[in-house]
Scaffold this motif. Structure first.
Motif, mmCIF file in Angstrom:
data_model
loop_
_atom_site.group_PDB
_atom_site.id
_atom_site.type_symbol
_atom_site.label_atom_id
_atom_site.label_comp_id
_atom_site.label_asym_id
_atom_site.label_seq_id
_atom_site.Cartn_x
_atom_site.Cartn_y
_atom_site.Cartn_z
ATOM 1 N N VAL A 188 14.450 -42.917 -9.367
ATOM 2 C CA VAL A 188 14.648 -44.057 -10.524
ATOM 3 C C VAL A 188 15.098 -45.561 -9.740
ATOM 4 C CG1 VAL A 188 16.613 -44.797 -12.278
ATOM 5 C CG2 VAL A 188 15.900 -42.328 -11.899
ATOM 6 N N LEU A 189 15.488 -46.062 -8.921
ATOM 7 C CA LEU A 189 15.620 -47.398 -8.453
ATOM 8 C C LEU A 189 14.424 -47.602 -8.018
ATOM 9 C CD1 LEU A 189 18.855 -46.950 -6.257
ATOM 10 C CD2 LEU A 189 18.534 -48.268 -8.513
ATOM 11 N N LEU B 68 11.542 -46.492 -8.994
ATOM 12 C CA LEU B 68 10.669 -46.964 -10.273
ATOM 13 C C LEU B 68 10.769 -48.344 -10.852
ATOM 14 C CD1 LEU B 68 10.281 -43.592 -11.910
ATOM 15 C CD2 LEU B 68 8.528 -44.852 -10.587
ATOM 16 N N ILE B 69 12.064 -48.683 -10.661
ATOM 17 C CA ILE B 69 12.627 -49.939 -11.273
ATOM 18 C C ILE B 69 12.177 -51.211 -10.608
ATOM 19 C CG2 ILE B 69 14.800 -51.372 -11.819
ATOM 20 C CD1 ILE B 69 16.384 -49.044 -12.737
ATOM 21 N N PHE B 70 12.325 -50.945 -9.123
ATOM 22 C CA PHE B 70 11.766 -52.020 -8.274
ATOM 23 C C PHE B 70 10.117 -52.210 -8.515
ATOM 24 C CE2 PHE B 70 9.875 -52.953 -4.243
ATOM 25 C CZ PHE B 70 10.387 -54.222 -4.163
ATOM 26 N N ALA C 281 8.291 -51.571 -11.158
ATOM 27 C CA ALA C 281 8.155 -52.103 -12.399
ATOM 28 C C ALA C 281 8.407 -53.610 -12.531
ATOM 29 C CB ALA C 281 9.093 -51.359 -13.600
ATOM 30 N N GLN C 282 9.366 -54.061 -11.531
ATOM 31 C CA GLN C 282 9.656 -55.498 -11.543
ATOM 32 C C GLN C 282 8.823 -56.352 -10.863
ATOM 33 O OE1 GLN C 282 13.847 -55.610 -10.947
ATOM 34 N NE2 GLN C 282 14.420 -55.266 -13.046
ATOM 35 N N ASN C 283 8.110 -55.744 -9.902
ATOM 36 C CA ASN C 283 7.246 -56.263 -8.919
ATOM 37 C C ASN C 283 5.901 -56.005 -9.063
ATOM 38 O OD1 ASN C 283 9.310 -57.659 -7.041
ATOM 39 N ND2 ASN C 283 10.016 -55.628 -7.071
#
Length: 69
Positions: free
Chosen positions: A18-19, A21-23, A25-27
């Motif tokens: 999950v972390l 995927l968040i990383f 999505a933000q980059n």
């Protein structure tokens, strides 16, 4: 009946995914990369992955063999 218990290791793996995927999505924004005479654009997350891979492989290739007793 089948026992469907989730282990602590599985919970940690899910949190890490999950972390990640968040990383990602933000980059996703495009950045311009200049190297010597070349210039191109690519997503930031791809550049980070390439640099990580180069560092990992250079560490593996320059590792000293284990000492034999």
């Amino acid at each position: 009946m089948k026992d469907n218990n989730i282990t602590f290791r599985q919970v940690i793996n899910i949190l890490l995914i999950v972390l990640l995927l968040i990383f990602v999505a933000q980059n996703l924004e495009q950045i311009k990369v200049s190297f010597l005479f070349f210039g191109f654009s690519m997503p930031l997350v791809i550049l980070i992955a390439v640099v990580f891979l180069i560092g990992y492989l250079s560490g593996v290739w320059t590792r000293k063999p284990p000492k034999k007793n």
